[in-house]
Write a protein that holds these residues in place. Structure first.
Motif, short mmCIF file in Angstrom:
data_model
loop_
_atom_site.label_atom_id
_atom_site.label_comp_id
_atom_site.label_asym_id
_atom_site.label_seq_id
_atom_site.Cartn_x
_atom_site.Cartn_y
_atom_site.Cartn_z
N SER A 264 51.95 142.19 19.14
CA SER A 264 50.57 141.90 18.68
C SER A 264 50.49 140.72 17.66
O SER A 264 49.86 139.72 17.74
CB SER A 264 50.07 142.97 17.97
N MET A 265 51.82 140.79 16.85
CA MET A 265 51.63 139.84 15.73
C MET A 265 52.09 138.35 16.33
O MET A 265 51.52 137.23 16.13
CB MET A 265 52.69 140.07 14.79
N LEU A 266 53.00 138.36 17.48
CA LEU A 266 53.41 137.24 17.95
C LEU A 266 52.18 136.50 18.71
O LEU A 266 52.01 135.32 18.73
CB LEU A 266 54.35 137.30 19.09
N TRP A 267 51.00 137.51 19.43
CA TRP A 267 50.24 136.84 20.06
C TRP A 267 49.16 136.16 19.02
O TRP A 267 48.69 134.85 19.07
CB TRP A 267 49.34 137.81 20.78
N VAL A 268 49.03 136.84 17.79
CA VAL A 268 47.96 136.17 17.07
C VAL A 268 48.81 134.91 16.15
O VAL A 268 48.07 134.11 16.16
CB VAL A 268 47.96 137.28 15.86
N GLY A 269 50.00 135.01 15.97
CA GLY A 269 50.80 133.92 15.35
C GLY A 269 50.74 132.71 16.19
O GLY A 269 50.58 131.62 15.92
N GLY A 270 50.98 132.69 17.52
CA GLY A 270 51.08 131.95 18.69
C GLY A 270 49.65 131.42 18.77
O GLY A 270 49.54 129.83 18.69
N TYR A 271 48.43 132.18 18.66
CA TYR A 271 47.22 131.45 18.66
C TYR A 271 47.00 130.52 17.58
O TYR A 271 46.24 129.54 17.55
CB TYR A 271 46.18 132.54 18.70
N ASP A 272 47.30 130.94 16.30
CA ASP A 272 47.10 130.32 14.92
C ASP A 272 48.05 128.79 15.12
O ASP A 272 47.70 127.89 14.61
CB ASP A 272 47.65 131.12 13.63
N VAL A 273 49.13 128.84 15.77
CA VAL A 273 49.90 127.74 15.81
C VAL A 273 49.37 126.80 16.73
O VAL A 273 49.26 125.41 16.43
CB VAL A 273 51.75 128.06 16.21
N MET A 274 48.85 127.18 17.49
CA MET A 274 48.25 126.47 18.84
C MET A 274 46.82 125.79 18.23
O MET A 274 46.63 124.78 18.47
CB MET A 274 47.92 127.07 20.03
N ASN A 275 46.46 126.67 17.08
CA ASN A 275 44.85 125.76 16.40
C ASN A 275 45.31 125.18 15.16
O ASN A 275 44.43 124.91 14.57
CB ASN A 275 44.13 127.02 16.18
N GLY A 276 46.63 125.06 15.00
CA GLY A 276 47.07 124.31 13.79
C GLY A 276 46.82 124.98 12.49
O GLY A 276 46.99 124.47 11.29
N ASN A 277 46.65 126.42 12.39
CA ASN A 277 46.35 127.27 11.31
C ASN A 277 47.67 127.57 10.71
O ASN A 277 47.98 128.03 9.26
CB ASN A 277 45.64 128.35 11.53
N MET A 278 48.92 127.39 11.25
CA MET A 278 50.37 127.71 10.81
C MET A 278 51.40 126.79 11.60
O MET A 278 51.00 126.26 12.78
CB MET A 278 50.85 129.17 10.88
N THR A 279 52.31 126.29 10.75
CA THR A 279 53.44 125.68 11.46
C THR A 279 54.35 126.60 12.43
O THR A 279 54.63 127.74 12.25
CB THR A 279 54.18 124.92 10.72
N GLY A 280 55.11 125.95 13.38
CA GLY A 280 55.90 126.72 14.14
C GLY A 280 57.23 127.13 13.37
O GLY A 280 57.72 128.30 13.78
N GLY A 281 57.43 126.42 12.27
CA GLY A 281 58.84 127.17 11.33
C GLY A 281 58.22 128.29 10.80
O GLY A 281 58.95 129.29 10.52
N GLU A 282 56.95 128.24 10.06
CA GLU A 282 56.32 129.46 9.75
C GLU A 282 56.33 130.81 10.69
O GLU A 282 56.59 131.96 10.16
CB GLU A 282 54.67 129.29 9.15
N LEU A 283 55.99 130.40 11.99
CA LEU A 283 56.13 131.75 12.69
C LEU A 283 57.48 132.01 13.14
O LEU A 283 57.68 133.43 13.14
CB LEU A 283 55.35 130.95 14.04
#
Length: 584
Positions: A264-283
């Motif tokens: 579940s966390m990966l789905w939310v995190g991936g969504y935020d990366v694609m929207n620019g709310n967090m970096t790929g390194g943070e995820l």
């Protein structure tokens, strides 16, 4: 009510007295644990920098610096892991050795009736199986659990630092993980105790059959015992299977819930990366820490099952350690009087065995035995003859009356003083699985070889010992299985002679021997009796006709006493015993 994990750890806290002497080893292991855990936690941030500034930022310098740091971190982790594993494993082995020694020291001081009420196989299971289980827990599983727990807490802290929103998603699943740990943990602990008990039953049954192997084979019961033993094994397996099922369910449920949260966390995190709310390194860093937390939770839940099992074993060991002997030396023993005209006195002694409290084994017995006197005790089976010896050796204490040794109550003297004055030659000789030296020297551990040989000569045992394959170095097998009955008895007499006790207790020492062996053993006994106070339980009256005095017992009471000639005139019971034997 406390949770099973809490009660399990509370039970294990009782092992702290055994850990305390090695607290610096424990501290070193914990320090190594903290170093490796802290270094591992920095790897997440290194991954974040590697991705964001090295790969995506295309910075070769940053890439090199991050990789160098990661290599240094790996060296620290390897060194710390070596130190932690060595110290904890050493600690587990050391504590287990100390625990076994403490339990053995306790066992050999317990009153003899304890071993009548508890099976030897059960006691041995606690000394071996249960302590081995604790060694595995202390030396491996508990260290693994602590490492996982520290990593779990550190990972949670780094999750909050990295991304609070995703961390809250992970934490939402924590209550769902704790519930199965509490529910299944309680069942695992109960089944672990039952499993240890059932394993003890298997060992007890097998030990008894092995000891009685000749009886089993003579009655052709091999197949019967195979089936019976199979039933015991299957019973133990059935309990183990239930325990395994509960532990397996616990582990699988925890893993399922943990990795569901990660998904579940990966789905939310991936969504935020694609929207620019967090970096790929943070995820990537967050995933790294989430995996540490998830694996930590899974590991802790798995080890909790082991902890519950260890708690069951610890309970069994603590029960044994807390057992108090009913026969103990007084805190301040009375001084032992070296000489006295009356060596032994029984003053209105009555006794009932704990297992038969309604039946008097001895009843109102009054008896005085002079120093240097030889006294034979005769009577039918169940008259109380052997019970008298057990009270003299203070294997039991009488419920009424008192027994005096050189004018002092046995209970006022130290056990060492009492038993040092007496040497027992039992009807069934007991030998150790060792050589002749050890078996005779057991009467006096610091005796020289010359003293041992002199005792063997006095017991008329030297001739046959020297004919053994390795002489005194010959291994006698379990309970002296390689010797005849008469030879075993003479080894026991040699031990008693070497012991050089002032009081000799002979418990039907020749009753089970053939004529030739009886003659040789009787010669050895006559030698051993010289200049000693001697009490003889006699089945064959012909061997005690020349005793200074004969005591006739029946139903726990002294019914007559005197010389053989006197008793043949005055004692109807003695007359019956004598007529029956001499006519035969």
């Amino acid at each position: 009510m406390s949770t099973p994990s809490t009660s399990g750890f509370n039970t294990l806290q009782k092992l702290w007295p055994f850990l305390r002497p090695y607290k610096w080893v424990l501290a070193g292991a914990l320090a190594a644990l903290v170093v490796t855990a802290g270094t591992t936690l920095t790897m997440g941030k290194s991954i974040q920098l590697l991705i964001d500034q090295g790969f995506i930022g295309e910075s070769l310098e940053q890439l090199n610096q991050t990789l160098v740091w990661m290599f240094v971190a790996v060296v620290f982790i390897a060194g710390g892991t070596f130190a932690r594993f060595y110290l904890v494993t050493w600690l587990g082995e050391r504590v287990t050795a100390d625990l076994r020694q403490a339990i053995f020291n306790k066992i050999i001081t317990l009153h003899p009736s304890y071993f009548e009420e508890n099976r030897s196989g059960e006691i041995m299971s606690r000394l071996t199986t249960d302590t081995t289980l604790l060694q595995s827990i202390i030396g491996s599983s508990l260290s693994f659990a602590l490492r996982s727990f520290v990593m779990m807490l550190g990972g949670l802290a780094m999750l909050f630092i990295t991304n609070i929103k995703l961390t809250l998603i992970v934490l939402a699943v924590v209550p769902l993980v704790l519930i199965p740990i509490i529910v299944f943990g309680r069942r695992v602990r109960t089944l672990s105790r039952k499993s240890q008990d059932s394993i003890a039953d298997v060992g007890t049954y097998a030990g008894e059959i092995i000891q009685q192997i000749k009886t089993v084979q003579s009655y052709r019961h091999e197949s019967f015992e195979q089936v019976a033993f199979s039933a015991e094994v299957e019973k133990a397996f059935s309990v183990a299977k239930q325990r395994i099922l509960q532990r397996s369910t616990l582990i699988s449920v925890v893993i399922l819930l943990s990795f569901t949260a990660i998904g579940s966390m990966l789905w939310v995190g991936g969504y935020d990366v694609m929207n620019g709310n967090m970096t790929g390194g943070e995820l990537a860093a967050f995933v790294f820490y989430a995996l540490l937390v998830a694996s930590g939770v899974a590991s802790v839940s798995e080890v909790l099952g082991e902890v519950q099992r260890a708690a069951g074993a610890t309970e069994r060991l603590i029960e044994l350690m807390d057992e108090e002997s009913l026969i103990q030396s007084p805190t301040v023993p009375a001084p032992f009087l070296a000489s006295h005209a009356i060596h032994l006195t029984l003053d209105k002694v009555s006794f009932q065995y704990p297992s038969r409290p309604d039946t008097a084994a001895l009843l109102n017995v009054d008896l005085e035995i002079k120093t240097g006197e030889s006294v034979a005790i005769v009577g039918p089976s169940g008259a109380g003859k052997s019970t008298l010896f057990e009270l003299l050796l203070r294997f039991y204490d009488p419920q009424q009356g008192q027994i005096l040794l050189n004018g002092t109550d046995l209970k006022a003297l130290s056990l060492d003083d009492v038993r040092h004055q007496m040497a027992l030659v039992p009807q069934q000789p007991t030998l150790f699985s060792s050589d002749v030296w050890h078996n005779i020297r057991y009467g006096k551990p610091d005796a020289s070889d010359e003293e041992v040989k002199a005792a063997a000569k006095s017991a008329y045992a030297l001739e046959f010992i020297e004919k053994l394959p390795q002489g005194f170095d010959s291994y006698l097998g379990e309970n002296g299985v390689r010797l005849s009955g008469g030879q075993k008895q003479r080894i026991i007499i040699a031990r008693a002679i070497l012991n050089d006790a002032n009081i000799l207790l002979l418990d039907e020492a020749t009753s089970a021997l053939d004529g030739e062996s009886e003659f040789k053993v009787q010669q050895a006994l006559d030698k051993a009796m010289e200049n000693r106070t001697t009490l003889i339980i006699a089945h064959r009256l012909s061997t005690v006709k020349n005793a200074d005095r004969l005591i006739v017992m029946d139903h726990g009471e002294i019914v007559d006493m005197g010389t053989h000639a006197d008793l043949m005139k005055t004692s109807s019971l003695y007359q019956k015993l004598a007529e029956r034997q001499f006519s035969e």
